[in-house]
Design a protein around this motif. Sequence first.
Motif, mmCIF file in Angstrom:
data_model
loop_
_atom_site.group_PDB
_atom_site.id
_atom_site.type_symbol
_atom_site.label_atom_id
_atom_site.label_comp_id
_atom_site.label_asym_id
_atom_site.label_seq_id
_atom_site.Cartn_x
_atom_site.Cartn_y
_atom_site.Cartn_z
ATOM 1 N N VAL A 46 -14.452 10.912 6.593
ATOM 2 C CA VAL A 46 -13.539 10.845 7.732
ATOM 3 C C VAL A 46 -12.215 10.236 7.280
ATOM 4 O O VAL A 46 -12.177 9.140 6.729
ATOM 5 N N VAL A 47 -11.138 10.973 7.529
ATOM 6 C CA VAL A 47 -9.795 10.513 7.196
ATOM 7 C C VAL A 47 -9.055 10.293 8.501
ATOM 8 O O VAL A 47 -8.844 11.232 9.268
ATOM 9 N N VAL A 48 -8.693 9.043 8.763
ATOM 10 C CA VAL A 48 -8.005 8.685 10.003
ATOM 11 C C VAL A 48 -6.524 8.519 9.697
ATOM 12 O O VAL A 48 -6.134 7.681 8.885
ATOM 13 N N VAL A 49 -5.704 9.349 10.333
ATOM 14 C CA VAL A 49 -4.252 9.269 10.178
ATOM 15 C C VAL A 49 -3.720 8.598 11.432
ATOM 16 O O VAL A 49 -3.696 9.190 12.506
ATOM 17 N N GLY A 50 -3.346 7.331 11.283
ATOM 18 C CA GLY A 50 -2.856 6.596 12.444
ATOM 19 C C GLY A 50 -2.881 5.100 12.206
ATOM 20 O O GLY A 50 -2.986 4.639 11.074
ATOM 21 N N GLN A 51 -2.821 4.372 13.288
ATOM 22 C CA GLN A 51 -2.738 2.927 13.228
ATOM 23 C C GLN A 51 -4.118 2.289 13.201
ATOM 24 O O GLN A 51 -5.138 2.961 13.362
#
Length: 161
Positions: free
Chosen positions: A86-91
Amino acid sequence: MSLAPRVVLVHRRTELAELVARHGTRGQAEFFLRTRGRDLAEVTAADAAVRAALTAASAAIPLDWRRGEVERADLDRFLFTPEDVVVVVGQDGLVANVAKYLDGQPVIGVAPGEPGVLVKHPVEAFAVLGGGASQLVARRVGARTPRGDGRRGGGGLGVGL
């Protein structure tokens, strides 16, 4: 024959997308922001940064891997598999929110703007994954986040790039 690993990109709608959805047009969104002493340029710049981070993260995924993408609002209906990366792009808050839907999958936090506490690395650092992705998946089987009391716990494995 086993399936190729799947990378799931997680992000949330940008403020610009939410404003346009609520007000109908960019012009109306700009009017709304101006009445509150804000400028559309700052919102557009943040939107561009998130889009660029999503594009760069997607480009760094090996071509032979499967891909998935999910918005924050759809997380409760998305089916993560045990083999997902899982790659989370955000804060930081988005990383913490995603973690409650996972059960042992590794989580890689990518910052589209300023780094935070959980998302310490810029999107450019995610390109490193392309070379070492196979080793990451091979080594992560059964990985768990260490808990403060020394035992192994459930939840995601944070990967710092």
